[in-house]
Design a protein around this motif. Structure first.
Motif, PDB file in Angstrom:
ATOM      1  N   GLY A 113     -11.104  14.803   1.934  1.00 30.60           N
ATOM      2  CA  GLY A 113     -10.961  14.129   3.220  1.00 30.60           C
ATOM      3  C   GLY A 113     -10.344  15.050   4.253  1.00 30.60           C
ATOM      4  O   GLY A 113      -9.895  16.151   3.942  1.00 30.60           O
ATOM      5  N   SER A 114     -10.315  14.575   5.475  1.00 34.63           N
ATOM      6  CA  SER A 114      -9.755  15.378   6.567  1.00 34.63           C
ATOM      7  C   SER A 114      -8.327  14.925   6.872  1.00 34.63           C
ATOM      8  O   SER A 114      -7.805  13.977   6.276  1.00 34.63           O
ATOM      9  CB  SER A 114     -10.621  15.224   7.819  1.00 34.63           C
ATOM     10  N   ASP A 115      -7.699  15.612   7.844  1.00 36.12           N
ATOM     11  CA  ASP A 115      -6.336  15.259   8.223  1.00 36.12           C
ATOM     12  C   ASP A 115      -6.272  13.934   8.985  1.00 36.12           C
ATOM     13  O   ASP A 115      -5.186  13.483   9.352  1.00 36.12           O
ATOM     14  CB  ASP A 115      -5.704  16.364   9.059  1.00 36.12           C
ATOM     15  N   ALA A 116      -7.431  13.294   9.218  1.00 37.34           N
ATOM     16  CA  ALA A 116      -7.419  11.980   9.873  1.00 37.34           C
ATOM     17  C   ALA A 116      -6.620  10.970   9.056  1.00 37.34           C
ATOM     18  O   ALA A 116      -6.056  10.018   9.598  1.00 37.34           O
ATOM     19  CB  ALA A 116      -8.852  11.484  10.069  1.00 37.34           C
ATOM     20  N   TRP A 117      -6.557  11.189   7.730  1.00 41.96           N
ATOM     21  CA  TRP A 117      -5.787  10.294   6.869  1.00 41.96           C
ATOM     22  C   TRP A 117      -4.298  10.313   7.205  1.00 41.96           C
ATOM     23  O   TRP A 117      -3.582   9.371   6.887  1.00 41.96           O
ATOM     24  CB  TRP A 117      -5.974  10.701   5.408  1.00 41.96           C
ATOM     25  N   SER A 118      -3.836  11.414   7.822  1.00 44.84           N
ATOM     26  CA  SER A 118      -2.401  11.534   8.054  1.00 44.84           C
ATOM     27  C   SER A 118      -1.917  10.751   9.269  1.00 44.84           C
ATOM     28  O   SER A 118      -0.716  10.606   9.477  1.00 44.84           O
ATOM     29  CB  SER A 118      -2.026  13.019   8.239  1.00 44.84           C
ATOM     30  N   TYR A 119      -2.839  10.246  10.082  1.00 45.77           N
ATOM     31  CA  TYR A 119      -2.431   9.504  11.274  1.00 45.77           C
ATOM     32  C   TYR A 119      -2.044   8.058  10.954  1.00 45.77           C
ATOM     33  O   TYR A 119      -1.246   7.451  11.659  1.00 45.77           O
ATOM     34  CB  TYR A 119      -3.558   9.521  12.314  1.00 45.77           C
ATOM     35  N   ASP A 120      -2.633   7.500   9.903  1.00 46.40           N
ATOM     36  CA  ASP A 120      -2.344   6.104   9.531  1.00 46.40           C
ATOM     37  C   ASP A 120      -2.103   6.065   8.033  1.00 46.40           C
ATOM     38  O   ASP A 120      -2.796   5.391   7.283  1.00 46.40           O
ATOM     39  CB  ASP A 120      -3.527   5.209   9.929  1.00 46.40           C
ATOM     40  N   LEU A 121      -1.099   6.813   7.612  1.00 46.66           N
ATOM     41  CA  LEU A 121      -0.935   7.102   6.198  1.00 46.66           C
ATOM     42  C   LEU A 121      -0.682   5.869   5.351  1.00 46.66           C
ATOM     43  O   LEU A 121      -1.267   5.692   4.288  1.00 46.66           O
ATOM     44  CB  LEU A 121       0.225   8.108   6.031  1.00 46.66           C
ATOM     45  N   GLY A 122       0.187   5.001   5.817  1.00 48.98           N
ATOM     46  CA  GLY A 122       0.576   3.849   4.997  1.00 48.98           C
ATOM     47  C   GLY A 122      -0.549   2.868   4.725  1.00 48.98           C
ATOM     48  O   GLY A 122      -0.511   2.147   3.724  1.00 48.98           O
ATOM     49  N   ALA A 123      -1.543   2.826   5.608  1.00 45.46           N
ATOM     50  CA  ALA A 123      -2.623   1.847   5.446  1.00 45.46           C
ATOM     51  C   ALA A 123      -3.959   2.508   5.114  1.00 45.46           C
ATOM     52  O   ALA A 123      -4.989   1.859   5.117  1.00 45.46           O
ATOM     53  CB  ALA A 123      -2.769   1.027   6.732  1.00 45.46           C
ATOM     54  N   SER A 124      -3.946   3.784   4.822  1.00 42.25           N
ATOM     55  CA  SER A 124      -5.199   4.500   4.589  1.00 42.25           C
ATOM     56  C   SER A 124      -5.581   4.473   3.117  1.00 42.25           C
ATOM     57  O   SER A 124      -4.808   4.095   2.241  1.00 42.25           O
ATOM     58  CB  SER A 124      -5.057   5.952   5.057  1.00 42.25           C
ATOM     59  N   GLY A 125      -6.813   4.931   2.862  1.00 39.51           N
ATOM     60  CA  GLY A 125      -7.259   5.042   1.484  1.00 39.51           C
ATOM     61  C   GLY A 125      -6.442   6.055   0.702  1.00 39.51           C
ATOM     62  O   GLY A 125      -6.315   5.948  -0.525  1.00 39.51           O
ATOM     63  N   LEU A 126      -5.869   7.020   1.405  1.00 39.90           N
ATOM     64  CA  LEU A 126      -5.034   8.012   0.735  1.00 39.90           C
ATOM     65  C   LEU A 126      -3.826   7.345   0.093  1.00 39.90           C
ATOM     66  O   LEU A 126      -3.421   7.702  -1.020  1.00 39.90           O
ATOM     67  CB  LEU A 126      -4.596   9.084   1.740  1.00 39.90           C
ATOM     68  N   HIS A 127      -3.245   6.379   0.782  1.00 40.01           N
ATOM     69  CA  HIS A 127      -2.101   5.653   0.224  1.00 40.01           C
ATOM     70  C   HIS A 127      -2.495   4.976  -1.086  1.00 40.01           C
ATOM     71  O   HIS A 127      -1.754   5.038  -2.086  1.00 40.01           O
ATOM     72  CB  HIS A 127      -1.605   4.616   1.233  1.00 40.01           C
ATOM     73  N   HIS A 128      -3.648   4.317  -1.104  1.00 40.57           N
ATOM     74  CA  HIS A 128      -4.081   3.610  -2.304  1.00 40.57           C
ATOM     75  C   HIS A 128      -4.367   4.587  -3.452  1.00 40.57           C
ATOM     76  O   HIS A 128      -4.079   4.284  -4.621  1.00 40.57           O
ATOM     77  CB  HIS A 128      -5.324   2.761  -1.994  1.00 40.57           C
ATOM     78  N   ALA A 129      -4.933   5.752  -3.110  1.00 39.25           N
ATOM     79  CA  ALA A 129      -5.226   6.743  -4.148  1.00 39.25           C
ATOM     80  C   ALA A 129      -3.940   7.283  -4.761  1.00 39.25           C
ATOM     81  O   ALA A 129      -3.825   7.450  -5.979  1.00 39.25           O
ATOM     82  CB  ALA A 129      -6.062   7.876  -3.563  1.00 39.25           C
ATOM     83  N   ILE A 130      -2.938   7.579  -3.906  1.00 36.86           N
ATOM     84  CA  ILE A 130      -1.668   8.112  -4.407  1.00 36.86           C
ATOM     85  C   ILE A 130      -0.930   7.067  -5.236  1.00 36.86           C
ATOM     86  O   ILE A 130      -0.313   7.372  -6.266  1.00 36.86           O
ATOM     87  CB  ILE A 130      -0.795   8.601  -3.225  1.00 36.86           C
TER      88      ILE A 130
END
Length: 546
Positions: A27-44
């Motif tokens: 993924g791109s750094d776009a995930w870092s703008y809305d970290l708590g509600a992003s898919g990255l949060h769920h993956a971590i």
């Protein structure tokens, strides 16, 4: 699995024969703008054995062009707070995150430009390199590893200062209130921020610059120090007060980490631009007035500092303190000129009356280096055996001078190799100790042979009445010095802060008086040699070769 699913059970029973696949989410750094509600949060937060690669594509030079209302959040810190998310990926059983910096401009951007942007981001600490491995904690080791030199150096300076104050307060608790009051007083000083920029190859100018920045902070100034190439002209134009400290390289050139900015300033000045009208500056240059003995080369002395001072003025910057010049030939070396230049800066910034009571660390000199070197041994032997680099350790390059050796690199391809991200083309200069400059015919022939076998096919006759070999690579150092000793000459103490050679205008075969003068020169040279066996141990394998 249900009992009726025989085929599925068969496949499941053979699962040990199926290699585990490496699963990656990119993924791109776009995930870092809305970290708590992003898919990255769920993956971590999941319990899945997956790897995540996040690419930050914003070039370092364009870092200030993004929307200030949209702030990136720290994905690395967020992942570490989950305890078992890892910055090293595939071998870890669990969630792992890799944050990669890949600056993107256009599809046509050359790979070298991308490499330059990446190196700049890492060198300045904009993109810190670190690893977090919770498995290390289970083994009783620290899970966090910091790899960025820029960040580590700043952190070490902070910790050193904090440790000093902590020890002082524990020893004298009554100082707590006084230190707090003093800190508040300094913070309240109405003084502009100061940026200290340096260009340095050997590290001397860098030390002077960082010492200047530390002294400025003691006086309550908001100060930062960085290498010249870490800043763009656009960012430089936004600064109010800037102090430059630069040494000189080659034929009056800028040191490597200041060359890019210097070239940009030259180009702007050639176009007649006035892009630094808001900048107030001063320059301190460091050089050696005796390094170029010919009168026609005298202008190379401190040329980088002089050129920088003139170029900044051409670009509209205002000189607020005269150009300072430090000369190695002065009584205190560069300190003689520095002590005249620094007070003018404090007076300009209005902090000359601030009394600084904290003792400054004693500067490290050649005498300290020699005292800690085990009689000029250092780690030279280990460095010669290290085949991973063509250079010796920086701490040893001062010591090798006393063995008659200077470490150098090929300036003609320096920029090219730096742009490619590869090691500089290191080689060594070897100088012969030859009192009186007397060389016999058979010795001359051996010098010629050594130049062909170990150097670049040439050797120079110097103004110090001796020979120099150039472009000797590291793996040839020992054999070259052994061959020089076979000619009944050596290189001991031919460089460094020693006499280097004893010069005498005598031809021993001309007269008895000439022979006496030549013999006296040899005795003086022998008397001034360092009292150590390190030279014979390192280069001659503890054996006499002739």
């Amino acid at each position: 699995l249900k009992p009726s699913q025989v085929a599925a059970e068969r496949v499941f029973s053979l699962r040990s024969h199926l290699n585990a696949r490496s699963r990656w989410i990119i993924g791109s750094d776009a995930w870092s703008y809305d970290l708590g509600a992003s898919g990255l949060h769920h993956a971590i937060a999941s319990k899945l054995n997956i790897n995540i690669l996040i690419l930050d594509t914003l070039p370092y030079s364009a870092r200030n062009t993004s929307d200030p209302s949209r702030r990136k959040q720290d994905v690395g810190l967020y992942a570490m707070n989950h305890g078992d998310a890892l910055m090293e990926a595939d071998k870890f059983e669990g969630r792992s995150v890799v944050l990669a910096y890949l600056p993107y401009q256009t599809e046509e951007t050359p790979a070298l430009e991308i490499l330059k942007e990446t190196k700049l981001a890492v060198d300045t600490g904009y993109w810190p390199l670190y690893r977090w491995n919770p498995a290390q904690e289970q083994a009783g080791q620290c899970p966090f590893t910091l790899d960025s030199d820029a960040v580590k150096n700043d952190l070490q300076c902070f910790l050193d200062r904090q440790n000093h104050l902590s020890q002082l307060v524990r020893a004298q608790p009554q100082l707590v209130a006084e230190l707090q009051t003093y800190s508040e007083l300094l913070t309240a000083i109405d003084a502009p921020p100061l940026l200290v920029l340096y260009a340095s190859d050997s590290g001397k100018a860098e030390k002077v610059a960082k010492r200047l920045a530390a002294r400025a902070k003691m006086r309550g100034l908001s100060t930062s120090a960085a290498m010249m190439d870490s800043i763009t002209v656009d960012d430089l134009a936004k600064e109010e007060y800037v102090a430059f400290v630069t040494s000189v390289a080659g034929q009056g050139e800028f040191p490597q980490n200041g060359r890019t900015l210097a070239k940009t300033l030259n180009a702007l000045a050639a176009r007649g631009e006035q892009s630094l009208t808001n900048v107030r500056y001063t320059v301190f240059g460091m050089g050696d007035s005796h390094y170029w003995p010919r009168p026609e080369d005298a202008h190379y002395y401190n040329k980088a500092g002089k050129d920088l001072d003139a170029r900044l003025e051409q670009l509209g910057a205002q000189r607020v303190a005269p150009l300072g010049l430090g000369d190695d030939q002065d009584a205190d070396g560069p300190e003689t000129g520095y002590k005249l230049w620094e007070p003018q800066l404090w007076k300009l910034l209005g902090v000359d009356a601030v009394e600084v009571q904290e003792a400054e660390p004693e500067p490290i000199t050649n005498e300290h280096i020699k005292a800690a070197s085990q009689y000029l041994r250092g780690t030279i032997v280990e460095g010669l055996e290290d085949n991973s680099t063509g250079a010796l350790a920086p701490s040893d390059t001062q010591l090798t001078k006393f063995h008659g050796i200077y470490q150098q690199d090929d300036r003609d391809i320096r920029d090219e190799r730096q742009a490619q991200g590869v090691e500089l083309a290191f080689s060594f200069m070897i100088r012969v100790r030859m009192p009186g400059g007397v060389c016999k015919p058979d010795q001359w022939l051996m010098m010629d042979q050594i130049a062909d076998e170990h150097g670049n096919g040439t050797f120079k006759i110097t103004t110090r009445q001796t020979f120099q070999f150039h472009r000797v690579i590291k793996c040839h150092l020992q054999s070259a010095i052994q061959d020089i000793n076979r000619a009944l000459l050596d290189t001991l103490a031919a460089c460094g802060d020693v006499n280097r050679n004893v010069i005498v205008s005598a031809i021993p075969s001309l007269s008895k008086l000439h022979a006496q003068a030549d013999e006296f020169a040899k005795r003086v040279s022998e008397r001034l040699l360092p009292r150590t066996t390190a030279y014979h141990e390192i280069w001659l394998d503890k054996k006499l070769v002739a």
